[in-house]
Design a protein around this motif. Structure first.
Motif, mmCIF file in Angstrom:
data_model
loop_
_atom_site.group_PDB
_atom_site.id
_atom_site.type_symbol
_atom_site.label_atom_id
_atom_site.label_comp_id
_atom_site.label_asym_id
_atom_site.label_seq_id
_atom_site.Cartn_x
_atom_site.Cartn_y
_atom_site.Cartn_z
ATOM 1 N N ASP A 109 1.314 -7.653 3.699
ATOM 2 C CA ASP A 109 0.618 -7.413 4.970
ATOM 3 C C ASP A 109 1.071 -8.388 6.050
ATOM 4 O O ASP A 109 0.927 -8.103 7.247
ATOM 5 N N GLN A 110 1.597 -9.529 5.650
ATOM 6 C CA GLN A 110 2.119 -10.471 6.654
ATOM 7 C C GLN A 110 3.293 -9.853 7.417
ATOM 8 O O GLN A 110 3.510 -10.162 8.588
ATOM 9 N N TRP A 111 4.038 -8.980 6.738
ATOM 10 C CA TRP A 111 5.149 -8.265 7.409
ATOM 11 C C TRP A 111 4.626 -7.037 8.138
ATOM 12 O O TRP A 111 4.967 -6.823 9.300
ATOM 13 N N ARG A 112 3.769 -6.257 7.481
ATOM 14 C CA ARG A 112 3.294 -4.992 8.061
ATOM 15 C C ARG A 112 2.472 -5.229 9.322
ATOM 16 O O ARG A 112 2.581 -4.478 10.296
ATOM 17 N N HIS B 219 0.808 -1.213 0.000
ATOM 18 C CA HIS B 219 0.000 0.000 0.000
ATOM 19 C C HIS B 219 0.846 1.269 0.000
ATOM 20 O O HIS B 219 0.420 2.307 -0.529
ATOM 21 N N ASN B 220 2.002 1.225 0.611
ATOM 22 C CA ASN B 220 2.851 2.423 0.700
ATOM 23 C C ASN B 220 3.892 2.493 -0.418
ATOM 24 O O ASN B 220 4.777 3.345 -0.389
ATOM 25 N N TYR B 221 3.776 1.594 -1.350
ATOM 26 C CA TYR B 221 4.674 1.567 -2.520
ATOM 27 C C TYR B 221 6.151 1.520 -2.113
ATOM 28 O O TYR B 221 6.984 2.259 -2.613
ATOM 29 N N TYR B 222 6.440 0.671 -1.143
ATOM 30 C CA TYR B 222 7.832 0.471 -0.765
ATOM 31 C C TYR B 222 8.581 -0.182 -1.933
ATOM 32 O O TYR B 222 7.999 -0.859 -2.785
ATOM 33 N N ASP B 223 9.888 0.035 -1.904
ATOM 34 C CA ASP B 223 10.742 -0.661 -2.857
ATOM 35 C C ASP B 223 11.089 -2.008 -2.217
ATOM 36 O O ASP B 223 11.915 -2.082 -1.318
ATOM 37 N N VAL B 224 10.403 -3.063 -2.671
ATOM 38 C CA VAL B 224 10.541 -4.378 -2.054
ATOM 39 C C VAL B 224 11.091 -5.361 -3.086
ATOM 40 O O VAL B 224 10.611 -5.422 -4.227
ATOM 41 N N LYS B 225 12.055 -6.095 -2.669
ATOM 42 C CA LYS B 225 12.593 -7.150 -3.517
ATOM 43 C C LYS B 225 12.417 -8.482 -2.799
ATOM 44 O O LYS B 225 12.714 -8.591 -1.607
ATOM 45 N N VAL B 226 11.860 -9.485 -3.521
ATOM 46 C CA VAL B 226 11.700 -10.820 -2.958
ATOM 47 C C VAL B 226 12.699 -11.755 -3.632
ATOM 48 O O VAL B 226 13.082 -11.553 -4.797
#
Length: 315
Positions: A278-281, A240-247
């Motif tokens: 959301d599992q992290w947030r 939702h916050n448009y983080y820069d996330v890499k999996v």
């Protein structure tokens, strides 16, 4: 215990006496069963020539007691002919009346009976009906099936029913309670090939309902299943916050069962694998569980490797 010893002449006389007695009993039974009698049989009422413009509802049970005249033989065999204990009542008079007099139809009822004995009276003699406006409704056909499959075989695609809908007509209040119409049961044991055939619809239990058509064509695709593994990209959701996330890893291996027919055409475009941020947030998870949210129909996921993916968030 005393034993009576008979001479040869006495034994012959006794044998002759017993034989004559047996023949006399059979002769008496034959004569007795050949005499005419009156007896009561409970019979099921079915209707024909129902009025097309008036919906009706019988105000009494669907069985009547009939007084039948016939020989003792016919009475004896009538006990074993349950499937023939049906009388067919003509409803053509309901166009102008709300009752049917069975006595007036005894001649034609007897003419259509398979049994040799004759109905001489019926109780109740008069059938009364309640009428309401007749309406028409289309409802989907519901297939009833009891299918067991051979090992490694299963349904491989959607069941096709033609026509998909049937038309029922009858009293509006009765039709309001009907949302579908079931077929007779399709039974298969050890199924290993497609089923295609005409299946009858379940019979109408109320005399004031009509259904068209009476049967439908049913096709059930059946195929052999095997396993296949496909590499699928992991899609991040709820960022939702448009983080820069890499999996990582960015792809997971999905092993599934699929039909042999579909096996050659399956590729990663047929799947969607997601990881929920959301599992992290909300829960503080350090890894994200991977779920497959889209896959070919009638396929089943066996395992996902890895089941969880690591991630890095750059705020």
């Amino acid at each position: 215990m005393a034993i009576i010893k008979l001479s040869a002449i006495e034994r012959r006389r006794l044998s002759a006496f017993v034989t004559c007695l047996v023949f006399a009993i059979f002769a008496w039974l034959f004569t007795a069963l050949s005499n005419p009698y009156k007896f009561t049989i409970k019979q099921v009422v079915t209707f024909r020539n129902a009025p097309q413009k008036r919906a009706f509802h019988p105000l009494q049970s669907d069985t009547v007691n009939t007084i039948v005249q016939g020989t003792g033989w016919q009475l004896l065999f009538a006990k074993f002919n349950e499937d023939k204990k049906v009388i067919n009542v003509d409803l053509h008079t309901l166009d102008a009346k709300n009752y049917v007099v069975l006595t007036a139809q005894l001649k034609q009822i007897n003419a259509k009976k398979d049994l040799d004995h004759e109905i001489i009276s019926v109780s109740p003699d008069t059938l009364f009906f309640d009428f309401s406006s007749r309406t028409v409704k289309k409802v989907p056909v519901e297939l009833v099936s009891a299918i067991s499959y051979q090992k490694q075989f299963a349904q491989s695609d959607h069941i096709i029913i033609k026509p998909r809908y049937v038309t029922i007509s009858g009293p509006a209040e009765m039709l309001a309670r009907i949302t579908s119409w079931k077929t007779d049961t399709v039974k298969m044991n050890g199924a290993n090939e497609d089923f295609s055939g005409r299946v009858s619809l379940q019979n109408v239990r109320e005399g004031n309902l009509d259904i068209l058509p009476k049967s439908v064509m049913v096709n059930i695709p059946i195929d052999e299943y095997t396993e296949k593994t496909v590499e699928v990209p992991v899609k991040l959701i709820n960022n939702h916050n448009y983080y820069d996330v890499k999996v990582f890893p960015q792809k997971v291996k999905v092993t599934l069962t699929t039909s042999l027919t579909n096996y050659p055409d399956l590729n990663e475009d047929d799947f969607e694998a997601v990881a929920d941020l959301d599992q992290w947030r909300h829960n503080g998870y350090s890894t994200l569980l991977v779920k497959v949210t889209r896959l070919p129909s009638y396929s089943k996921v066996v395992k996902i490797i890895p089941q969880n993916v690591d991630f890095i968030v750059k705020k």
